[in-house]
Design a protein around this motif. Structure first.
Motif, short mmCIF file in Angstrom:
data_model
loop_
_atom_site.label_atom_id
_atom_site.label_comp_id
_atom_site.label_asym_id
_atom_site.label_seq_id
_atom_site.Cartn_x
_atom_site.Cartn_y
_atom_site.Cartn_z
N GLY A 81 0.66 -1.22 0.03
CA GLY A 81 0.05 -0.06 -0.15
C GLY A 81 0.82 1.18 0.01
N CYS A 82 0.58 2.41 -0.70
CA CYS A 82 1.44 3.35 -0.88
C CYS A 82 0.29 4.66 -0.97
N ALA A 114 2.97 2.12 -7.31
CA ALA A 114 4.21 1.47 -6.52
C ALA A 114 5.40 2.05 -7.20
N THR A 174 -3.62 -1.43 3.24
CA THR A 174 -4.56 -1.45 2.18
C THR A 174 -5.97 -1.37 3.10
N ASN A 220 1.59 -2.57 -4.45
CA ASN A 220 0.55 -2.14 -4.41
C ASN A 220 -0.30 -2.41 -5.48
#
Length: 325
Positions: free
Chosen positions: A11-12, A41, A73, A35
């Motif tokens: 997750g970003c 990502a 996430t 991601n």
């Protein structure tokens, strides 16, 4: 403390960026990023100078060089990734709320124990220095017995029913999004997990909890009131009432200051510990110390208690997410 382990972020979004910045503040860097949208990502890795981007999220779990995975996430995806990460032998720090319900968390805890891994929720309250400073004084008896606490957390989110806050398909609602902070605060200071719970709820048009109130009491007769809202602004305020004083913390999810008002003469005392800006640094450091076997700094037992309370509240309301039906 310098970063000792190789971390990968799954997750970003906002938290992913804060994690990357905290890593660099500690003199290290994220080892890898994954991601659901690969292009994001790649962009994230370029921004922070991260050397590895996974083509598929599943590749992260199978990478032998990854020690710890940070999952940020949406809530309803957590258990899927927890199963894969823990089964692959990775320590996991997971964004709150760690799962949708108590039963998912029970499964994840069992997996972590079977594989001798550290599983933890990224709950800032358990790591901010102000909370440890207060606990030391409480344990020393400075304030006398704890009687009650009041906790508020309210934000004003515009009515966009596709937004994750109100979206039932993204596990929206006040309890999992902000209630987890209030209940973690309560659990940190209470002598034991509340055994009595009474709640009220108001629903958003999508069927998630827009507003909720809770009354809690434990075996030691310590009580708490909690008021949550996603559509009515309130201060993030926690207040603890003892025999000899009451203690107030503002912006308590990442608090760094407490004000003590002494009952006898009303004089005030201020305690400052830690810095709000370093909230994720404290989480990283405590996670690494726990993985290193120094001692348990992550308080998974409190996370389990809080999840049990949130699950009980939603069961009382009859509110379920699609994954629970």
């Amino acid at each position: 403390m310098a970063v000792q382990y190789r971390w990968a972020t799954l997750g970003c979004g906002v938290i992913g960026h804060q994690l990357a910045e905290a890593m660099q503040r500690l003199g290290g860097n994220l080892y890898a990023v994954g991601n659901r949208t690969h292009a994001k990502a790649v962009q994230f890795a370029e921004q922070y100078g991260i050397g590895k981007v996974y083509d598929k999220i599943e590749d992260m779990f199978q990478d032998p060089d990854v020690d710890i995975i940070y999952i940020s996430t949406p809530h309803n995806t957590h258990i899927k990734y927890l199963r894969q990460a823990l089964a692959a032998g990775k320590h996991v720090l997971c964004e709150k709320s760690i799962t949708l319900n108590y039963y998912e968390l029970e499964e994840a805890v069992k997996l972590a124990m079977e594989h001798h891994l550290v599983l933890a929720e990224a709950q800032t309250i358990y790591h901010m220095p102000i909370y440890r400073a207060l606990r030391e004084r409480i344990d020393r008896g400075d304030f006398g017995p704890l009687r009650l606490m009041t906790l508020n957390f309210g934000s004003y989110k515009p009515y966009d029913m596709k937004n994750r806050f109100f979206n039932r398909s993204l596990a929206g609602g006040a309890m999992l999004d902000i209630g987890v902070y209030a209940l973690s605060f309560a659990r940190w200071f209470m002598s034991s997990c509340p055994q009595e719970i009474a709640t009220q709820v108001l629903y958003a048009p999508t069927g998630v909890d827009e507003q909720a109130s809770m009354l809690l009491k434990n075996e030691q007769r310590e009580m708490a009131t909690v008021m949550l809202s996603l559509h009515a602004k309130q201060p993030k305020r926690g207040m603890l009432s003892f025999d000899k004083a009451y203690v107030e913390l503002m912006e308590y999810p990442r608090g760094d200051k407490a004000v003590i008002t002494w009952t006898e003469d009303g004089h005030k005392e201020e305690i400052v510990a830690g810095e709000t800006a370093n909230a994720l640094c404290y989480e990283i450091e405590d996670m690494e110390r726990t993985v290193a076997g120094q001692k348990d700094f992550m308080h998974l037992d409190y996370t389990v208690d809080v999840m049990a309370l949130m699950t009980k509240a939603r069961q009382d309301w009859g509110m379920r997410y699609p994954e629970e039906e």
